[in-house]
Design a protein around this motif. Structure first.
Motif, PDB file in Angstrom:
ATOM      1  N   MET A   1      56.198  35.766  56.047  1.00 28.34           N
ATOM      2  CA  MET A   1      55.703  36.466  54.844  1.00 28.34           C
ATOM      3  C   MET A   1      54.309  37.014  55.119  1.00 28.34           C
ATOM      4  SD  MET A   1      55.059  34.953  50.990  1.00 28.34           S
ATOM      5  CE  MET A   1      56.788  34.568  50.838  1.00 28.34           C
ATOM      6  N   ALA A   2      54.069  38.268  54.806  1.00 24.46           N
ATOM      7  CA  ALA A   2      52.778  38.882  55.071  1.00 24.46           C
ATOM      8  C   ALA A   2      51.716  38.282  54.165  1.00 24.46           C
ATOM      9  CB  ALA A   2      52.867  40.392  54.845  1.00 24.46           C
ATOM     10  N   GLN A   3      50.521  38.077  54.723  1.00 21.22           N
ATOM     11  CA  GLN A   3      49.425  37.528  53.943  1.00 21.22           C
ATOM     12  C   GLN A   3      48.812  38.617  53.071  1.00 21.22           C
ATOM     13  OE1 GLN A   3      46.251  35.989  56.300  1.00 21.22           O
ATOM     14  NE2 GLN A   3      45.397  34.780  54.648  1.00 21.22           N
ATOM     15  N   THR A   4      48.577  38.288  51.810  1.00 26.86           N
ATOM     16  CA  THR A   4      47.971  39.234  50.891  1.00 26.86           C
ATOM     17  C   THR A   4      46.481  39.314  51.169  1.00 26.86           C
ATOM     18  OG1 THR A   4      49.600  38.693  49.201  1.00 26.86           O
ATOM     19  CG2 THR A   4      47.584  39.781  48.464  1.00 26.86           C
ATOM     20  N   ALA A   5      45.951  40.512  51.271  1.00 25.94           N
ATOM     21  CA  ALA A   5      44.524  40.679  51.529  1.00 25.94           C
ATOM     22  C   ALA A   5      43.719  40.122  50.367  1.00 25.94           C
ATOM     23  CB  ALA A   5      44.203  42.154  51.736  1.00 25.94           C
ATOM     24  N   ALA A   6      42.603  39.474  50.684  1.00 20.53           N
ATOM     25  CA  ALA A   6      41.757  38.910  49.634  1.00 20.53           C
ATOM     26  C   ALA A   6      41.104  40.005  48.805  1.00 20.53           C
ATOM     27  CB  ALA A   6      40.684  38.016  50.253  1.00 20.53           C
ATOM     28  N   LEU A   7      40.777  41.130  49.465  1.00 23.72           N
ATOM     29  CA  LEU A   7      40.032  42.191  48.788  1.00 23.72           C
ATOM     30  C   LEU A   7      40.987  43.208  48.187  1.00 23.72           C
ATOM     31  CD1 LEU A   7      37.138  42.656  51.351  1.00 23.72           C
ATOM     32  CD2 LEU A   7      37.166  41.317  49.240  1.00 23.72           C
ATOM     33  N   SER A   8      41.636  42.796  47.121  1.00 23.55           N
ATOM     34  CA  SER A   8      42.504  43.695  46.365  1.00 23.55           C
ATOM     35  C   SER A   8      42.135  43.575  44.898  1.00 23.55           C
ATOM     36  CB  SER A   8      43.982  43.326  46.585  1.00 23.55           C
ATOM     37  OG  SER A   8      44.213  41.979  46.248  1.00 23.55           O
ATOM     38  N   GLY A   9      42.684  44.434  44.048  1.00 25.88           N
ATOM     39  CA  GLY A   9      42.306  44.501  42.643  1.00 25.88           C
ATOM     40  C   GLY A   9      42.377  43.166  41.934  1.00 25.88           C
ATOM     41  N   LEU A  10      41.455  42.949  40.987  1.00 18.85           N
ATOM     42  CA  LEU A  10      41.367  41.698  40.257  1.00 18.85           C
ATOM     43  C   LEU A  10      41.818  41.868  38.815  1.00 18.85           C
ATOM     44  CD1 LEU A  10      37.818  40.558  41.459  1.00 18.85           C
ATOM     45  CD2 LEU A  10      40.037  39.976  42.453  1.00 18.85           C
ATOM     46  N   ARG A  11      42.254  40.747  38.214  1.00 12.98           N
ATOM     47  CA  ARG A  11      42.579  40.768  36.787  1.00 12.98           C
ATOM     48  C   ARG A  11      41.296  40.970  35.998  1.00 12.98           C
ATOM     49  NH1 ARG A  11      45.096  36.408  38.835  1.00 12.98           N
ATOM     50  NH2 ARG A  11      43.605  34.996  37.851  1.00 12.98           N
ATOM     51  N   LYS A  12      41.407  41.540  34.805  1.00 17.43           N
ATOM     52  CA  LYS A  12      40.210  41.921  34.056  1.00 17.43           C
ATOM     53  C   LYS A  12      39.673  40.764  33.213  1.00 17.43           C
ATOM     54  CE  LYS A  12      40.723  46.045  35.711  1.00 17.43           C
ATOM     55  NZ  LYS A  12      39.872  46.470  36.840  1.00 17.43           N
ATOM     56  N   THR A  13      39.664  39.563  33.755  1.00 17.66           N
ATOM     57  CA  THR A  13      39.082  38.416  33.070  1.00 17.66           C
ATOM     58  C   THR A  13      38.233  37.652  34.074  1.00 17.66           C
ATOM     59  OG1 THR A  13      41.015  37.037  33.581  1.00 17.66           O
ATOM     60  CG2 THR A  13      41.008  38.173  31.454  1.00 17.66           C
ATOM     61  N   ASN A  14      37.060  37.192  33.600  1.00 19.52           N
ATOM     62  CA  ASN A  14      36.171  36.390  34.444  1.00 19.52           C
ATOM     63  C   ASN A  14      35.982  37.036  35.816  1.00 19.52           C
ATOM     64  OD1 ASN A  14      34.505  34.258  34.984  1.00 19.52           O
ATOM     65  ND2 ASN A  14      36.133  32.817  35.480  1.00 19.52           N
ATOM     66  N   LEU A  15      35.617  38.294  35.809  1.00 15.85           N
ATOM     67  CA  LEU A  15      35.609  39.067  37.047  1.00 15.85           C
ATOM     68  C   LEU A  15      34.592  38.567  38.062  1.00 15.85           C
ATOM     69  CD1 LEU A  15      36.078  42.707  35.707  1.00 15.85           C
ATOM     70  CD2 LEU A  15      37.740  41.246  36.855  1.00 15.85           C
TER      71      LEU A  15
END
Length: 218
Positions: free
Chosen positions: A1-15
């Protein structure tokens, strides 16, 4: 399974907290390698946050010793050299040896020992999984060691080193870092504290740190 990059879009809570976690993970996994210049426009776009929120997270990372400022205040992922790692672990040894001595002579240390044994068990449960989780479990054990003393100044001093400790693992590389995650080395510290001999507990921690730094800088 490919690892998801850490630097991708965030949820709009507690940013801010999410940005901190994402940046720490990107650094600990090498997605942002030591020495990498951190460009606000690029990172804010990749994370999907404002530059103001990103700056708040970056200030926290500076305080943790993970990010450093260069000429004209330009930020980059911190780099270490061998002497800095040696010095770092000398300070760690002093702090954690004090914690072990304190706990070994405490009138009632059963609850503290239980918490440390739980931390060691967590490390054991993570044997064989990805190194990032094992590093976090290792750091959690050492943080718990100083926290359960109840000495707030000791805890604050250790936490001020946590970012540099993370960076020492990145500096050394994953293979060497993995050598410091052995469960038996950590269980020995708990056993020494449980024996109630402060000098033996201190010596166990000092030897633990001596082995750790020798492995990292070899």
């Amino acid at each position: 399974m490919a690892q998801t990059a850490a630097l991708s879009g965030l949820r709009k809570t507690n940013l801010r907290e999410q940005a901190l976690l994402a940046l720490r993970r990107a650094i600990s996994t090498g997605e942002l390698a030591p020495g990498t210049h951190l460009v606000e426009t690029d990172l804010s776009e990749r994370l999907g946050i404002s530059r103001g929120t990103l700056r708040e997270a970056m200030r926290q990372l500076q305080q943790e010793g993970i990010v450093s400022a260069g000429p004209r205040g330009r930020l980059s992922v911190r780099t270490l050299d061998a002497q800095e790692v040696i010095d770092l672990f000398a300070v760690r040894a002093a702090l954690e040896a004090l914690a072990a001595q304190t706990l070994s002579t405490a009138d009632d240390n059963d609850a503290a020992l239980d918490r440390l044994r739980e931390s060691v068990q967590t490390m054991a449960d993570l044997t064989g999984v990805d190194l990032e989780q094992r590093i976090e479990a290792d750091l959690a054990f050492h943080l718990e060691l100083v926290r359960v003393t109840g000495n707030a100044s000791l805890l604050h001093s250790w936490q001020s080193l946590e970012g540099a400790i993370r960076m020492s693992f990145m500096w050394a590389g994953h293979d060497k870092a993995a050598g410091n995650m052995r469960v038996d080395r950590h269980r020995a510290i708990v056993d020494a504290i449980a024996d109630g001999d402060p000098e033996a507990a201190r010596a166990c921690v000092v030897e633990h740190m001596r082995e750790a730094v020798a492995n990292l800088v070899q």
